[in-house]
Motif scaffolding. Structure first.
Motif, PDB file in Angstrom:
ATOM      1  N   SER B  59       1.242  -1.534  -0.267  1.00 14.79           N
ATOM      2  CA  SER B  59      -0.603  -0.149  -0.032  1.00 14.79           C
ATOM      3  C   SER B  59       0.987   1.266   0.336  1.00 14.79           C
ATOM      4  O   SER B  59       0.064   2.309  -0.803  1.00 14.79           O
ATOM      5  CB  SER B  59      -1.096  -0.275   1.525  1.00 14.79           C
ATOM      6  N   GLY B  60       1.598   1.703   0.823  1.00 17.30           N
ATOM      7  CA  GLY B  60       3.030   2.485   0.737  1.00 17.30           C
ATOM      8  C   GLY B  60       3.359   2.236  -0.847  1.00 17.30           C
ATOM      9  O   GLY B  60       3.046   3.861  -1.197  1.00 17.30           O
ATOM     10  N   SER B  61       4.405   1.954  -1.001  1.00 19.48           N
ATOM     11  CA  SER B  61       3.670   1.738  -2.978  1.00 19.48           C
ATOM     12  C   SER B  61       2.993   2.503  -3.860  1.00 19.48           C
ATOM     13  O   SER B  61       3.582   3.510  -4.671  1.00 19.48           O
ATOM     14  CB  SER B  61       5.144   0.895  -3.619  1.00 19.48           C
ATOM     15  N   ALA B  62       2.003   1.917  -3.163  1.00 22.99           N
ATOM     16  CA  ALA B  62       0.421   2.646  -4.355  1.00 22.99           C
ATOM     17  C   ALA B  62       0.292   4.037  -4.032  1.00 22.99           C
ATOM     18  O   ALA B  62       0.419   4.786  -4.571  1.00 22.99           O
ATOM     19  CB  ALA B  62      -0.698   1.911  -3.810  1.00 22.99           C
ATOM     20  N   ALA B 164      -7.357   6.739   0.132  1.00 21.51           N
ATOM     21  CA  ALA B 164      -7.774   4.922   0.715  1.00 21.51           C
ATOM     22  C   ALA B 164      -8.521   4.519   1.128  1.00 21.51           C
ATOM     23  O   ALA B 164      -9.217   4.823   1.775  1.00 21.51           O
ATOM     24  CB  ALA B 164      -6.132   4.382   1.190  1.00 21.51           C
ATOM     25  N   SER B 165      -8.836   3.867   0.038  1.00 24.01           N
ATOM     26  CA  SER B 165     -10.888   3.290   0.493  1.00 24.01           C
ATOM     27  C   SER B 165     -11.198   2.123   1.169  1.00 24.01           C
ATOM     28  O   SER B 165      -9.651   1.984   1.797  1.00 24.01           O
ATOM     29  CB  SER B 165     -11.403   2.608  -0.903  1.00 24.01           C
ATOM     30  N   ASP B 166     -11.952   2.069   1.533  1.00 20.58           N
ATOM     31  CA  ASP B 166     -12.239   0.316   2.485  1.00 20.58           C
ATOM     32  C   ASP B 166     -11.809  -0.372   1.309  1.00 20.58           C
ATOM     33  O   ASP B 166     -12.398  -0.105   0.348  1.00 20.58           O
ATOM     34  CB  ASP B 166     -13.549   0.342   3.159  1.00 20.58           C
ATOM     35  N   LEU B 205      -5.924  -2.005  -5.981  1.00 18.18           N
ATOM     36  CA  LEU B 205      -5.312  -2.707  -6.141  1.00 18.18           C
ATOM     37  C   LEU B 205      -6.271  -4.191  -5.574  1.00 18.18           C
ATOM     38  O   LEU B 205      -7.191  -4.081  -4.864  1.00 18.18           O
ATOM     39  CB  LEU B 205      -4.747  -2.775  -4.330  1.00 18.18           C
ATOM     40  N   SER B 206      -6.077  -4.973  -6.523  1.00 18.62           N
ATOM     41  CA  SER B 206      -6.354  -5.920  -5.650  1.00 18.62           C
ATOM     42  C   SER B 206      -6.312  -7.412  -4.058  1.00 18.62           C
ATOM     43  O   SER B 206      -5.162  -7.302  -4.977  1.00 18.62           O
ATOM     44  CB  SER B 206      -6.350  -7.358  -7.392  1.00 18.62           C
ATOM     45  N   LEU B 207      -6.924  -6.941  -3.487  1.00 16.83           N
ATOM     46  CA  LEU B 207      -6.301  -7.115  -2.505  1.00 16.83           C
ATOM     47  C   LEU B 207      -6.006  -8.690  -2.715  1.00 16.83           C
ATOM     48  O   LEU B 207      -5.243  -9.346  -2.113  1.00 16.83           O
ATOM     49  CB  LEU B 207      -7.446  -6.657  -1.490  1.00 16.83           C
ATOM     50  N   SER B 208      -7.007  -9.313  -4.064  1.00 14.31           N
ATOM     51  CA  SER B 208      -7.453 -11.358  -3.232  1.00 14.31           C
ATOM     52  C   SER B 208      -6.377 -11.419  -4.373  1.00 14.31           C
ATOM     53  O   SER B 208      -5.001 -12.718  -3.451  1.00 14.31           O
ATOM     54  CB  SER B 208      -8.408 -11.786  -4.182  1.00 14.31           C
ATOM     55  N   GLY B 209      -5.685 -11.104  -4.974  1.00 13.72           N
ATOM     56  CA  GLY B 209      -4.326 -11.344  -5.773  1.00 13.72           C
ATOM     57  C   GLY B 209      -2.970 -11.266  -4.314  1.00 13.72           C
ATOM     58  O   GLY B 209      -2.176 -12.057  -4.617  1.00 13.72           O
ATOM     59  N   ARG B 295       1.070   2.959   6.538  1.00 13.35           N
ATOM     60  CA  ARG B 295       1.062   4.498   7.027  1.00 13.35           C
ATOM     61  C   ARG B 295       0.909   5.292   5.042  1.00 13.35           C
ATOM     62  O   ARG B 295       0.411   4.935   4.705  1.00 13.35           O
ATOM     63  CB  ARG B 295       2.869   4.885   6.994  1.00 13.35           C
ATOM     64  N   GLY B 296       0.072   7.075   6.166  1.00 15.22           N
ATOM     65  CA  GLY B 296      -0.075   7.935   5.197  1.00 15.22           C
ATOM     66  C   GLY B 296      -1.382   7.680   4.997  1.00 15.22           C
ATOM     67  O   GLY B 296      -2.394   8.549   3.936  1.00 15.22           O
ATOM     68  N   LEU B 297      -2.349   6.510   4.963  1.00 15.20           N
ATOM     69  CA  LEU B 297      -3.596   6.417   4.789  1.00 15.20           C
ATOM     70  C   LEU B 297      -4.426   7.528   5.778  1.00 15.20           C
ATOM     71  O   LEU B 297      -4.328   7.422   7.315  1.00 15.20           O
ATOM     72  CB  LEU B 297      -4.270   4.647   4.895  1.00 15.20           C
ATOM     73  N   SER B 298      -5.461   7.749   4.492  1.00 10.17           N
ATOM     74  CA  SER B 298      -6.318   8.872   5.909  1.00 10.17           C
ATOM     75  C   SER B 298      -7.815   8.018   6.467  1.00 10.17           C
ATOM     76  O   SER B 298      -7.195   6.805   6.137  1.00 10.17           O
ATOM     77  CB  SER B 298      -6.899   9.750   5.234  1.00 10.17           C
ATOM     78  N   GLY B 299      -7.794   8.526   8.100  1.00 11.18           N
ATOM     79  CA  GLY B 299      -9.380   8.195   8.608  1.00 11.18           C
ATOM     80  C   GLY B 299      -8.984   6.902   9.887  1.00 11.18           C
ATOM     81  O   GLY B 299      -9.436   6.162   9.376  1.00 11.18           O
ATOM     82  N   GLY B 300      -7.628   6.627  10.005  1.00  8.30           N
ATOM     83  CA  GLY B 300      -7.169   5.522  10.551  1.00  8.30           C
ATOM     84  C   GLY B 300      -7.732   4.163  10.744  1.00  8.30           C
ATOM     85  O   GLY B 300      -8.051   3.209  11.118  1.00  8.30           O
TER      86      GLY B 300
END
Lengths: 352, 568
Positions: B59-62, B164-166, B205-209, B295-300
């Protein structure tokens, strides 16, 4: 312990087999009524008063989706239950499968206490087939509009308000093709929103694209709708979950009103139906009659926030309600809606 | 000796080694189980941390990628300017960049530039085709996305913000490989000159992947769990529990693993031996759960990652261990039995030998049966027994001497040393018995001193005693050695002569005895003299019992004394 209790049960069974001659059978506690219902439909208080009145025992099984309801009833050809609650749109497939019995209202005297729109069963779609009654209405919820009272000093009176560009980005709609096409049909003056003529698909799809461009977003769950409403400062919402949603919004401190527009509102209506093969037919009829006791039906309103078929909900006396029916083509509505919500243009939406 | 000390000792030894073996085996088994569980906990927690860091790094690289693209000068130009050959070139350029990005980032399945205008119309969209190859979506297939919250929320961000979404299932049709995929959307707003928001860049991002790749590296008996910040399962071994919220249901990790509640109240990592209550079935598991905040994502936003392994699986290898330990214990027990019996025998055989030797003593001397040369306690015991044997021998000899002496005293006259009346009776009885068998006669001489009383009276008892001793001595000398001479009264003696009743011979002997006795005995310059009266009786002529013959001889002696003659 297990063996012991099994043995005891076996012994008991043998004793029963020896002594329970036909005339003796059916001692009070042997009468068991197996009820399949949605949460809140069989209130514990109502169940115990029924048990006391009839000297029977009630086994309540709860379901939380139409699919689970169908699986439970259809398994073993309905042999697992005696009576169950089902909505008008779903009832058809149970009738098709001959799983539900034909009812005689004279054996359910409390049905006389119901409001005219429920008493006149022929006018309730889906519960009568070939002059045979298959279910008795029990509770319902309508899907009106929730509006912000400050923005709308006077309640909006038409569904068209959701398309009104003055409220662009302030409208929340439901993420569901079946209801949304019915909604668009109602907006366009359809008398039966569950039957869309083939010529109308293009026009209704265009309506829904217009709606898409006017909304803040589409929600799925009640709690999600409240969150979106608050975060996006919305002022208008299609209440797919009816009075439950109104209650939740008011509990959250929102100053909202609820209205059924002049085109009418979609409404689901849950009914009691008796399994065709039940060995406890008379008891099942008594159960339905008991559920229609004013005191029992009142629990739906006071404890579940649902509407009773006996008493008028204030403000809804003259409201036009469209009881849910199986739409003409569920798959088509679903496919087109998926394209619409994905953001496709009209030509892509109505492509084959 | 049917169940002697040897057996008991052997059994005790065997039992002891079996018990010790059993306890040791049990202890080894138990502690090895503890070790296995401890090892599983550490392993699970470490693996969880590795997975968590991987998600963080992905997620950091995204986040970096989306920011970098959004700051591109070409993009604001593309969104701000009217369509022209220049903006089309920008779009082609951008699509090529997006394709390159997808090629190197397997977790990304879609990269888009969305305009804030035209209801959120997509301007450039590159996504993975069903075969995985990056593909630019044709202009006619671009869609309006303005009604989605990720668009609205991103457009509301300040310069440099990232959204970043849920994690949600992507229901947007036309997304090729990404359709119906658990998706994390990362987006950054694009700002134009003057800070006006023009649009956004979105990476899906494909989380399942991502998780598939993570899960594939895991051993098959590990269960991988991932939840969002509510605790709703995004990954669960049971597909029905995965994304239950997307179907209007709910499946929470807090319900299945109650111990994870702490993670949702700010805890970071937890290891739990817990019960997994799933589908109404409870089973013991070893599990590790950890919370990660990219790191760096909003909304806790955070994820909870967990790995669980059934306790039975963790302990599976301990069954092998249990069998092996059992076999070793059994083997040693059998060995102990084999050793215990000879060992007990070695200990008790000398004991038994000594016991037998002591049992046979004193009939048989202890002799060589005693292991006196051993250096151990048995040697000490044997030497003690030998000393005891010797001491007993000495004492026995003393007792025998004493007995012989007492016996002699009982049967002999103390003054003269002659047999007394009792011994005489016995000897005479034996002589009679021999005589009856052989038919040879036996003669008895009854002797009485004449004038002895006068000696006593005149010279005293010492003279009398001397006289008696002298008489005894002379009688002994006067008869054959085989003949018995005895003192039967104060001055009365008897002589038993076997093998004859010849009167002539007996008379000769009597006269010889009278002569011998008649010899004076010197006493204090004087002479002591006594005479002798003899009465004779013979068997079987004069009687057939000791008493009869003795009485007969006595009576005859008495008559002699009255007539003052010497012998009758």
């Amino acid at each position: 312990m297990l063996i012991c209790s099994d043995l005891r049960r076996a012994a008991l069974a043998i004793v029963c087999a020896l002594f329970c001659l036909p005339g003796v059978a059916g001692a009070a506690s042997d009468k068991v009524l197996r009820v399949l219902a949605w949460p809140g439909y069989a209130d514990p208080e109502a169940v115990s008063s029924f048990e006391k009145k009839t000297g029977s025992r009630v086994e309540v099984t709860q379901i939380d989706s139409d699919d689970v309801l169908w699986q439970r009833v259809a398994a073993n050809g309905g042999a697992d239950f005696d009576v169950f609650a089902v909505n008008t749109a779903e009832l058809a497939r149970y009738i098709d499968a001959s799983l539900v019995a034909v009812l005689d209202l004279s054996r359910i005297p409390n049905s006389k206490l119901q409001l005219p729109r429920f008493r006149e069963v022929a006018k309730v779609p889906g519960i009568v087939r070939r002059n045979n009654l298959h279910a008795v209405p029990y509770t319902y919820a309508d899907m009106g509009l929730i509006y912000d009272k400050k923005t709308f000093p006077v309640a909006p009176d038409s569904i068209a308000v959701m398309w009104d560009s003055r409220y662009r980005g302030k409208v929340l709609a439901y993420d569901g093709g079946t209801h949304n096409f019915s909604l668009a049909a109602l907006k366009n003056g359809a008398r039966n929103p569950f039957r869309i003529a083939s010529a109308d698909w293009r026009m209704l799809s265009a309506e829904l694209i217009a709606l898409r461009r006017n909304v803040l977003g589409f929600y799925s769950q009640p709690d999600e709708s409240l969150k979106l409403y608050q975060q996006g400062k919305a002022v208008l919402l299609f209440a797919n979950y009816g009075s439950q949603q109104v209650q939740a919004f008011r509990n959250a401190g929102l100053d909202v009103g609820y209205v059924i527009p002049r085109e009418g509102a979609l409404a689901w209506l849950d009914c009691w139906a008796i399994i065709a093969k039940t060995p406890q037919r008379a008891l099942a009829e008594e159960w339905i009659n008991h559920m229609l006791e004013p005191a029992v039906s009142a629990l739906l309103v006071s404890r579940q926030g649902l509407s009773s078929t006996l008493a008028v909900t204030p403000g809804n006396e003259q409201a036009l309600l469209h009881w849910l029916q199986p739409p003409e083509d569920v798959e088509k509505r679903s496919l087109l809606w998926k394209r619409i919500i994905s953001g496709d243009r009209l030509e892509k939406v109505i492509a084959p | 000796m049917s169940f002697g000390i040897a057996h008991r000792l052997a059994l005790l030894l065997a039992l002891f080694s079996i018990v010790v073996g059993g306890i040791t085996g049990g202890e080894v088994y138990r502690s090895s189980r503890d070790l296995l569980v401890e090892d599983a906990r550490t392993r699970l927690l470490t693996t969880t941390q590795v997975l968590g860091r991987r998600i963080q790094s992905i997620s950091g690289s995204a986040l970096r990628d989306v920011r970098r693209i959004a700051n591109h000068q070409q993009i604001s130009d593309l969104l701000e300017s009217a369509r022209s050959a220049r903006t089309d070139a920008h779009a082609d350029d951008l699509a090529a960049q997006f394709q390159a990005l997808l090629s190197v980032s397997p977790e990304y399945y879609q990269v888009r530039l969305i305009s804030a205008a035209d209801n959120g119309m997509e301007r450039v969209r590159v996504e993975r085709a069903n075969d995985g190859v990056p593909l630019r979506v044709a202009e006619d297939d671009l869609q309006e996305k303005g009604h989605f919250d990720y668009v609205r929320n991103t457009l509301a961000l300040p310069v440099g913000g990232v959204f970043a979404s849920d994690v949600q299932i992507n229901r947007e049709v036309g997304a090729h490989a990404g359709t119906d995929t658990p998706t994390l959307r990362v987006a950054a707003p694009v700002h134009g000159t003057g800070g006006k928001v023009l649009g956004l860049v979105v990476i899906n991002l494909s989380l399942s992947g991502v998780l598939q790749a993570l899960g594939d590296d895991l051993p098959t008996d590990l269960e991988l769990y991932l939840t969002d910040k509510r605790g709703e399962f995004l990954v669960h071994p049971d597909p029905k529990k995965t994304f239950a919220f997307d179907r209007g249901q709910s499946a929470l990790v807090q319900d299945q693993f109650p111990a994870t509640k702490a993670l949702f109240n700010g805890g970071t990592a937890t290891v739990i031996d817990t019960v997994s209550a799933s589908n109404g079935q409870a089973r013991d598991v070893v599990a590790a759960f950890a919370r990660y905040e990219p790191r760096g994502l909003s909304g806790g936003r955070f994820f909870v990652i967990g790995l669980a392994q059934s306790r039975a699986d963790v302990l599976a290898s301990s069954h092998t261990l249990a069998v092996r330990t059992g076999l070793v214990v059994l083997g040693f027990s059998i060995l102990a039995l084999f050793i215990a019996f000879p060992l007990a025998g070695a200990l008790t055989t000398p004991l038994r030998c000594m016991a037998e030797a002591v049992g046979a003593f004193p009939a048989r001397p202890l002799g060589d049966a005693l292991p006196v040369h051993r250096d151990d306690e048995l040697g000490v015991l044997a030497r003690g027994l030998r000393a005891m044997e010797q001491s007993i021998g000495v004492q026995m000899a003393e007792v025998e001497a004493q007995r012989v002496k007492l016996h002699h005293q009982a049967h002999h006259d103390r003054l003269t040393g002659l047999p007394n009346r009792a011994l005489f009776s016995d000897r005479f009885e034996q002589a009679l018995a021999r005589s009856r068998r052989s038919g040879t006669p036996v003669a008895l001489l009854f002797l009485d001193l004449d004038g002895f009383k006068a000696i006593n009276d005149t010279w005293g008892h010492a003279a009398g005693d001397l006289m008696l001793q002298q008489v005894a001595q002379r009688l002994r000398n006067g008869v054959r050695e085989a003949d018995t001479t005895a003192r039967v009264g104060g001055d009365e003696f008897v002589v038993v002569i076997e093998g004859t009743d010849d009167l002539e011979y007996l008379t000769t002997i009597s006269q010889k005895l009278c002569e011998l006795i008649g010899e004076p005995v010197p006493w204090n310059e004087g002479m002591l003299r006594v005479g002798l009266s003899i009465g004779m009786a013979c068997f079987p002529r004069d009687g057939d019992t000791v008493d009869a013959i003795t009485s007969c001889a006595d009576a005859r002696m008495y008559r002699v004394k009255q007539r003052n003659s010497t012998v009758i």
